[in-house]
Design a protein around this motif. Structure first.
Motif, mmCIF file in Angstrom:
data_model
loop_
_atom_site.group_PDB
_atom_site.id
_atom_site.type_symbol
_atom_site.label_atom_id
_atom_site.label_comp_id
_atom_site.label_asym_id
_atom_site.label_seq_id
_atom_site.Cartn_x
_atom_site.Cartn_y
_atom_site.Cartn_z
ATOM 1 N N HIS A 142 0.778 -1.118 -0.100
ATOM 2 C CA HIS A 142 -0.200 0.105 -0.138
ATOM 3 C C HIS A 142 0.836 1.172 -0.082
ATOM 4 N N PHE A 143 0.638 2.083 -1.005
ATOM 5 C CA PHE A 143 1.219 3.471 -0.815
ATOM 6 C C PHE A 143 0.304 4.666 -1.123
ATOM 7 N N LYS A 144 -0.798 4.303 -0.350
ATOM 8 C CA LYS A 144 -1.742 5.311 -0.120
ATOM 9 C C LYS A 144 -1.529 6.224 0.797
ATOM 10 N N ASN A 145 -2.355 7.293 1.193
ATOM 11 C CA ASN A 145 -1.909 8.202 2.192
ATOM 12 C C ASN A 145 -0.800 8.876 2.127
ATOM 13 N N LEU A 146 -0.264 8.958 0.812
ATOM 14 C CA LEU A 146 0.828 9.990 0.410
ATOM 15 C C LEU A 146 0.380 11.077 -0.309
ATOM 16 N N LYS A 147 0.680 12.331 0.005
ATOM 17 C CA LYS A 147 0.449 13.478 -0.571
ATOM 18 C C LYS A 147 1.396 13.685 -2.025
ATOM 19 N N VAL A 148 0.861 13.010 -2.965
ATOM 20 C CA VAL A 148 1.687 12.798 -4.162
ATOM 21 C C VAL A 148 0.466 13.029 -5.300
ATOM 22 N N ASN A 149 1.175 13.266 -6.448
ATOM 23 C CA ASN A 149 0.385 13.403 -7.669
ATOM 24 C C ASN A 149 0.481 12.062 -8.429
ATOM 25 N N LYS A 150 -0.693 11.356 -8.567
ATOM 26 C CA LYS A 150 -1.063 10.228 -9.377
ATOM 27 C C LYS A 150 -1.045 10.748 -10.830
ATOM 28 N N ALA A 151 -0.360 10.032 -11.786
ATOM 29 C CA ALA A 151 -0.079 10.196 -12.947
ATOM 30 C C ALA A 151 -0.362 8.944 -13.983
ATOM 31 N N THR A 152 -0.933 9.453 -15.319
ATOM 32 C CA THR A 152 -1.162 8.266 -16.088
ATOM 33 C C THR A 152 -0.316 8.705 -17.484
ATOM 34 N N GLU A 153 0.244 7.465 -18.049
ATOM 35 C CA GLU A 153 0.556 7.576 -19.527
ATOM 36 C C GLU A 153 -0.259 6.819 -20.276
ATOM 37 N N ASN A 154 -0.934 7.740 -21.287
ATOM 38 C CA ASN A 154 -1.963 7.501 -22.357
ATOM 39 C C ASN A 154 -2.906 6.942 -21.744
ATOM 40 N N CYS A 186 9.707 2.914 1.525
ATOM 41 C CA CYS A 186 10.300 2.014 0.642
ATOM 42 C C CYS A 186 10.930 0.924 1.403
ATOM 43 N N ASN A 187 11.717 1.239 2.624
ATOM 44 C CA ASN A 187 12.392 0.185 3.278
ATOM 45 C C ASN A 187 11.073 -0.767 4.098
ATOM 46 N N ASN A 188 9.987 -0.214 4.282
ATOM 47 C CA ASN A 188 9.076 -1.078 5.105
ATOM 48 C C ASN A 188 8.304 -1.748 4.014
ATOM 49 N N ALA A 189 8.599 -1.585 2.692
ATOM 50 C CA ALA A 189 7.991 -2.362 1.684
ATOM 51 C C ALA A 189 8.738 -3.561 1.230
ATOM 52 N N PHE A 191 15.628 -14.302 -1.496
ATOM 53 C CA PHE A 191 15.837 -13.009 -2.258
ATOM 54 C C PHE A 191 15.122 -12.024 -1.416
ATOM 55 N N ASP A 192 15.973 -10.769 -1.348
ATOM 56 C CA ASP A 192 15.353 -9.679 -1.003
ATOM 57 C C ASP A 192 14.740 -8.751 -2.038
ATOM 58 N N VAL A 193 13.462 -8.544 -1.865
ATOM 59 C CA VAL A 193 12.923 -7.806 -3.203
ATOM 60 C C VAL A 193 12.529 -6.372 -2.914
ATOM 61 N N LYS A 194 12.888 -5.403 -3.384
ATOM 62 C CA LYS A 194 12.792 -3.947 -2.989
ATOM 63 C C LYS A 194 11.916 -3.470 -3.926
ATOM 64 N N PRO A 195 10.708 -3.287 -3.801
ATOM 65 C CA PRO A 195 9.441 -2.714 -4.506
ATOM 66 C C PRO A 195 9.966 -1.133 -5.255
ATOM 67 N N CYS A 196 10.560 -0.432 -4.449
ATOM 68 C CA CYS A 196 10.739 0.957 -5.018
ATOM 69 C C CYS A 196 12.131 0.905 -5.798
ATOM 70 N N GLU A 197 12.744 -0.217 -5.978
ATOM 71 C CA GLU A 197 13.832 -0.481 -6.973
ATOM 72 C C GLU A 197 13.239 -1.407 -8.049
ATOM 73 N N HIS A 198 12.999 -2.737 -7.672
ATOM 74 C CA HIS A 198 12.512 -3.858 -8.536
ATOM 75 C C HIS A 198 11.301 -3.510 -9.246
ATOM 76 N N PHE A 199 10.416 -2.802 -8.705
ATOM 77 C CA PHE A 199 9.058 -2.946 -9.218
ATOM 78 C C PHE A 199 8.869 -1.485 -10.114
#
Length: 449
Positions: free
Chosen positions: A323-335, A351-354, A410-418
């Protein structure tokens, strides 16, 4: 030499400044890095014979330890691409005669590729195989690697007289090297015709050994039932002859994987100057690299067979919803196709907690021990052009005896690998369902933004 190199680089790149909009400061920065590396290596420290490593003798370079390392590297680098009806490995006891055919099969220098050093011991692929089968005949088959002339009748007659035929085909440094790009993806000249004729005439399925740095389209051989085995050896170095012989006669279990996608011949119709990675479905442009290419393949990135079968399963995955909700960011789309969030807006703590810990169970289900690379991929369920088809996010090798099993973490880091780069060059994390992939096994992970 370094001054000349720097001068050439600066002159060459400056000529493209206007066309490519390259900043002169970028060139200066690259040159600074170039010279900095050379300084750290000690290349400007005077007479190399008086420096720390200036008195290394040939005996030290050619030590048993170093030669064993060269052999191990060659063993691990050879990729088994085809093994119909378990033709390989050959029996050392039952194989009484062998024909080795190929313009470079009796050439040791070709094994080194380029940027090579002088080997401790020169051994050709032919000599390596002669050590296993005393009655080994040889014929180059072609006049040169480009094979503008082939002795098809002679080699066909030879192939009829032996138990097995090993065809050493492919390329060399007269066809592919730095500053010498290939214009074709197939085997050069008459090589394909030669291989096909021999395969048709031989009493048993033949073995095709490919020596080349880049991929070649050998779909004709992949689909030919008279060609039972295909191995890619690359340019395997001084240990290549011994490694190939060990694999062909079952003293080593191959486990190599292809490091690049092998494209079909038609791929060369795409201009080399068109380097877009992502496909464009509306125009039929297939994209490039295993991550995005959506066209037909001869062999895919990460492909490689073994003399034994390995099974996989996901033993545990510590979370399947991110979950990356509750963040004050702009969601964007491409096409308008993929909802995503900029990684720079997420923050290191989130990121670390994910972090995801993935444990994969691997079992050697065959009767032969082997060293096996386990590749962990990731793919998004959305198959739009801008999203990678799959991405390698981890790999580890394991040595397993016959019937043995183990677990790999394997240590998978979503903010890097996803993540992926969007059209503006920013790293973004797409919403939706992902799949962790290992072999034919999949495990779903969902991202909410």
């Amino acid at each position: 030499m370094d001054v000349n190199c720097g001068s050439y680089l600066k002159t060459y790149t400056k000529s493209a400044l206007e066309k490519q909009k390259i900043q002169e400061s970028d060139i200066d920065r690259a040159l600074h890095n170039l010279f900095s590396i050379r300084m750290r290596l000690g290349l400007f420290n005077g007479d190399p014979r008086k420096l720390e490593y200036g008195d290394i003798s040939t005996a030290e370079v050619c030590s048993q330890e170093h030669r064993a390392l060269a052999l191990e590297a060659a063993r691990n680098g050879i990729v088994l691409l085809k093994n119909s009806d378990r033709l390989l490995p050959l029996s050392k006891m039952k194989t009484k005669s062998l024909a080795v055919i190929g313009p470079k099969a009796n050439d040791s220098e070709v094994l080194l590729g380029n940027y090579e050093g002088y080997p401790c011991k020169n051994v050709t692929l032919l000599q390596g195989l002669q050590g296993y089968v005393e009655n080994t005949m040889y014929h180059p088959g072609c006049n040169f690697v480009n094979c503008t002339s082939a002795a098809i009748d002679e080699v066909v007659d030879m192939a009829k007289k032996v138990d097995y035929v090993v065809l050493v085909m492919g390329l060399d440094q007269t066809i592919e090297k730095e500053k010498l790009d290939r214009k074709e993806l197939g085997l050069p000249g008459l090589q394909e015709s030669l291989v096909t004729a021999i395969a048709q005439a031989a009493s048993k399925p033949v073995i095709l050994v490919l020596m080349c740095g880049g991929p070649v389209d050998v779909s004709f051989a992949r689909d030919n039932q008279n060609i039972g085995g295909i191995l890619w050896v690359g340019y395997p170095g001084e240990g290549g002859a011994a490694a190939l012989a060990e694999i062909l006669f079952g003293e080593h279990n191959p486990g190599g994987k292809l490091p690049v996608t092998w494209y079909p011949k038609e791929f060369n119709k795409i201009p080399m100057t068109d380097m877009r990675m992502r496909p464009v479905s509306s125009t039929g442009y297939p994209g490039r690299t295993y991550r995005f290419y959506n066209g037909p393949k001869v062999f895919e990135f990460g492909y490689g067979l073994s003399y034994t079968n390995y099974s996989y399963s996901f033993a545990s995955v510590n979370q399947n919803k991110l979950h990356f909700k509750n963040l004050k960011v702009n969601k964007a789309t491409e096409n308008g196709s993929v909802l995503n969030i900029a990684v720079s807006d997420v923050g290191s703590e989130v990121c670390n907690n994910a972090m995801i810990t993935v444990k994969v169970a691997v079992k050697n289900q065959g009767e032969m021990a082997g060293k096996h690379p386990v590749l962990l991929f990731l793919r998004h369920s959305n198959t739009v052009d801008e999203v990678p088809r799959k991405t390698l996010i981890g790999f580890k090798s394991v040595n397993l005896e016959a019937g043995e099993n183990t677990h790999i973490a394997f240590d998978v880091k979503p903010c890097e690998h996803f993540t992926r780069a969007n059209a503006y060059g920013s790293l973004v994390l797409d919403e939706g369902k992902y799949f962790l992939l290992v072999g034919d096994e999949e495990y779903p992970v969902t991202v909410f933004v």
